[in-house]
Design a protein around this motif. Structure first.
Motif, mmCIF file in Angstrom:
data_model
loop_
_atom_site.group_PDB
_atom_site.id
_atom_site.type_symbol
_atom_site.label_atom_id
_atom_site.label_comp_id
_atom_site.label_asym_id
_atom_site.label_seq_id
_atom_site.Cartn_x
_atom_site.Cartn_y
_atom_site.Cartn_z
ATOM 1 N N LYS A 424 -13.754 42.033 63.654
ATOM 2 C CA LYS A 424 -14.674 43.003 62.580
ATOM 3 C C LYS A 424 -14.509 44.355 63.072
ATOM 4 C CE LYS A 424 -18.836 41.300 64.433
ATOM 5 N NZ LYS A 424 -19.847 40.384 64.483
ATOM 6 N N TYR A 425 -14.235 44.473 64.179
ATOM 7 C CA TYR A 425 -14.301 46.003 64.679
ATOM 8 C C TYR A 425 -13.121 46.844 64.845
ATOM 9 C CZ TYR A 425 -19.081 44.574 66.266
ATOM 10 O OH TYR A 425 -20.248 44.118 66.329
ATOM 11 N N HIS A 430 -9.466 51.474 65.169
ATOM 12 C CA HIS A 430 -8.223 52.003 65.229
ATOM 13 C C HIS A 430 -7.670 52.620 63.792
ATOM 14 C CE1 HIS A 430 -6.798 50.244 69.169
ATOM 15 N NE2 HIS A 430 -7.793 49.546 68.995
ATOM 16 N N GLY A 431 -8.642 52.389 62.745
ATOM 17 C CA GLY A 431 -8.314 52.963 61.614
ATOM 18 C C GLY A 431 -7.018 52.482 60.937
ATOM 19 N N ASP A 435 -3.183 49.005 60.164
ATOM 20 C CA ASP A 435 -1.692 48.523 59.392
ATOM 21 C C ASP A 435 -0.484 48.695 60.059
ATOM 22 O OD1 ASP A 435 -3.665 48.488 57.119
ATOM 23 O OD2 ASP A 435 -3.720 50.602 57.138
ATOM 24 N N VAL A 436 -0.315 49.613 60.952
ATOM 25 C CA VAL A 436 1.147 49.534 61.672
ATOM 26 C C VAL A 436 1.015 48.216 62.728
ATOM 27 C CG1 VAL A 436 2.173 50.748 63.444
ATOM 28 C CG2 VAL A 436 1.009 52.058 61.773
ATOM 29 N N MET A 437 -0.224 47.979 63.077
ATOM 30 C CA MET A 437 -0.104 46.406 63.904
ATOM 31 C C MET A 437 0.215 45.374 62.967
ATOM 32 S SD MET A 437 -3.768 47.091 66.188
ATOM 33 C CE MET A 437 -4.317 48.586 66.963
ATOM 34 N N LYS A 438 -0.323 45.350 61.853
ATOM 35 C CA LYS A 438 0.193 44.368 60.827
ATOM 36 C C LYS A 438 1.649 44.408 60.603
ATOM 37 C CE LYS A 438 -4.497 43.584 58.808
ATOM 38 N NZ LYS A 438 -5.164 43.618 57.646
ATOM 39 N N GLU A 458 -5.393 39.971 60.633
ATOM 40 C CA GLU A 458 -6.832 40.341 60.060
ATOM 41 C C GLU A 458 -7.102 41.614 60.638
ATOM 42 O OE1 GLU A 458 -8.064 37.808 58.255
ATOM 43 O OE2 GLU A 458 -6.259 36.601 58.550
ATOM 44 N N GLY A 459 -8.650 42.048 60.120
ATOM 45 C CA GLY A 459 -8.961 43.206 60.737
ATOM 46 C C GLY A 459 -8.771 44.386 60.055
#
Ligand code: MLT
Ligand code: ZN
Length: 459
Positions: A424-425, A430-431, A435-438, A458-459
């Motif tokens: 949840k954090y 990371h803002g 989305d880049v991680m995803k 998630e996240g």
């Protein structure tokens, strides 16, 4: 069990035989980690012995769309290894061979199920050591996957600095190598450090090349009590800023000292305390101890005692490593709600002092400890699992330390990682980078089978 899981299991049975287990007891063991988080059962647990078997498991799961959850020693603290979507838990304990030790290059090559203590026993006669030391005797694959660290990171770094190369089975079942044995390289994307800390969401680590360090010629340890939390933390900040290469510097607040005294038979004064360790030549450890004694005295430190006695030191550090269990023992039947914050060292005192004030104003029993040379501290609240109000209070306190850490440029986890508890954090820290991680996750694992429902999805 889902039909997909039964098909994947049927495919793997001829290869793994009795190393593919569906018994209740073994599945239960793999349904939890050391956190207070709700368990979830895998459909089966596989115990591969080599990379080819890991590839076969991943291929079978990819073919049938079944989750694959890597499992090391099960000592993670934020729910990393809990198979929240079922599937096959891949326990690497039988991949426990030390493949090579190359003293001339100060490296070791190991399978992922080798534990940190096992490697250090093997290294004893070489004059080298593996430095990273989380509290548990964790597996090195798990430590890399969680980008773990411990008490010596202030001097020798975390897993990020100590993993040079990996072999990894990617979610399509292909085995790749990343990095090299060379001390540096300027080729390609840094995939080694993409997998270090990926928490098993991008692949399964099947081999690690690790950096080793010389065993120090002399070691001294020291203990010092302080009149205030602020004094103790400010002494650490000055020590680090002075450039003393402390090998370890651990903060324990009064509650933690009570816990180590009662659990590990120590008789330390109940006050905010620092445990130090210094490495070097006999003259250099004496000099470091002397300088740090002066620094601590300037911040209200008292009773500074240093020693090179190995037994005394062993007892001290064992007590520190056992603190998690010592704290749990304080309130039988309780669970620990732990926090793991890391901030720039200049902000550490204000963060820890504020966290302690919050706990003092709360009905919960809570302690603060820290690998303070890195700006990393842990909170632990003892909560009754049957009292929702206590969990809510612990969550409220956690929110506050998270807010403070993020407001001063810190991170919501220095070493325990994300798992499910900290998801949840992730975006708050990371803002849009989340989305880049995803996108990375979706590119490497389009079927979403690797440790699903966690980081990258998630996240
Ligand atoms: C430690 O520093 O002892 C570990 O990270 C576990 C804990 O948070 O207590
Ligand atoms: Zn820690």
């Amino acid at each position: 069990m889902s039909e997909a899981a039964s098909r994947a299991i049927a495919m793997l049975e001829p290869l793994l035989g009795d190393r593919l287990v569906t018994s209740q007891a073994v599945r239960e063991h793999h349904s939890r980690d050391t956190s207070r988080l709700a368990p979830a059962m895998p459909d089966a647990v596989a115990f591969p012995r080599d990379e080819a078997e890991v590839q076969a498991i991943v291929r079978a799961c990819a073919e049938h769309g079944v989750p694959v959850v890597p499992f090391g020693a099960g000592s993670s603290m934020e729910g990393h290894t809990i198979p929240i979507k079922g599937g096959i838990s891949v326990d690497t304990r039988e991949m426990n061979h030390i493949i090579a030790i190359v003293p001339e290059d100060s490296i070791a090559v190991v399978q992922p199920g080798v534990t940190r203590k096992q490697l250090n026993v093997e290294l004893r006669e070489t004059g080298l050591m593996f430095s990273v030391d989380p509290g548990a005797d964790a597996s090195l694959g798990g430590m890399a996957s969680t980008r773990g660290s411990g008490t010596t990171a202030v001097r020798y770094g975390t897993m990020r600095e100590n993993v040079m190369a990996l072999r990894v089975v990617t979610p399509d079942g292909v085995a790749i190598h990343t990095g090299s044995r060379a001390k540096k390289s300027s080729t390609g994307y840094d995939l080694t450090h993409l997998f270090v800390g990926a928490e098993g969401t991008l692949g399964i680590i099947t081999e690690l090349t690790l950096r080793l360090h010389p065993q120090p010629e002399a070691v001294s340890s020291a203990v010092c009590s302080f009149a205030s939390v602020r004094g103790a933390v400010e002494a650490v900040i000055e020590t680090v800023q002075y450039g003393i290469p402390v090998a370890r510097v651990e903060f324990l607040d009064e509650v933690a000292i009570e816990n180590v005294n009662s659990h590990s038979g120590l008789t330390l004064p109940v006050a905010p305390t620092l445990f130090f360790e210094f490495h070097g030549t006999p003259a250099w450890v004496a000099e470091q101890s002397r300088i740090v004694e002066e620094i601590t005295a300037g911040h209200g430190g008292s009773g500074f005692q240093w020693s090179t006695d190995a037994d005394e030191r062993g007892k001290l550090w064992q007590a520190r490593h056992d603190l998690y269990w010592a704290t749990k023992a304080r309130r039988p039947g309780c669970e620990l709600h732990t926090g793991d914050i890391c901030v720039p060292i200049s902000k550490l005192a204000e963060n820890i002092v504020a966290a302690r004030e919050d706990i003092d104003a709360s009905p919960l029993i809570g302690q603060i400890i820290g690998h303070v040379g890195d700006g990393n501290y842990h909170t632990a609240y003892l909560i009754d699992p049957h009292e929702p109000a206590e969990l809510a209070e612990a969550e409220r306190l956690s929110e506050r330390i998270v807010e403070r850490a993020l407001a001063c440029g810190g991170t919501v986890s220095g070493e325990h990682g994300i798992g499910t508890a900290k998801l949840k954090y992730l975006r708050r820290e990371h803002g849009e980078a989340v989305d880049v991680m995803k996108r990375i996750k979706a590119a490497l694992d389009p079927k979403g089978i690797m440790n699903p429902g966690k980081m990258g999805q998630e996240g």
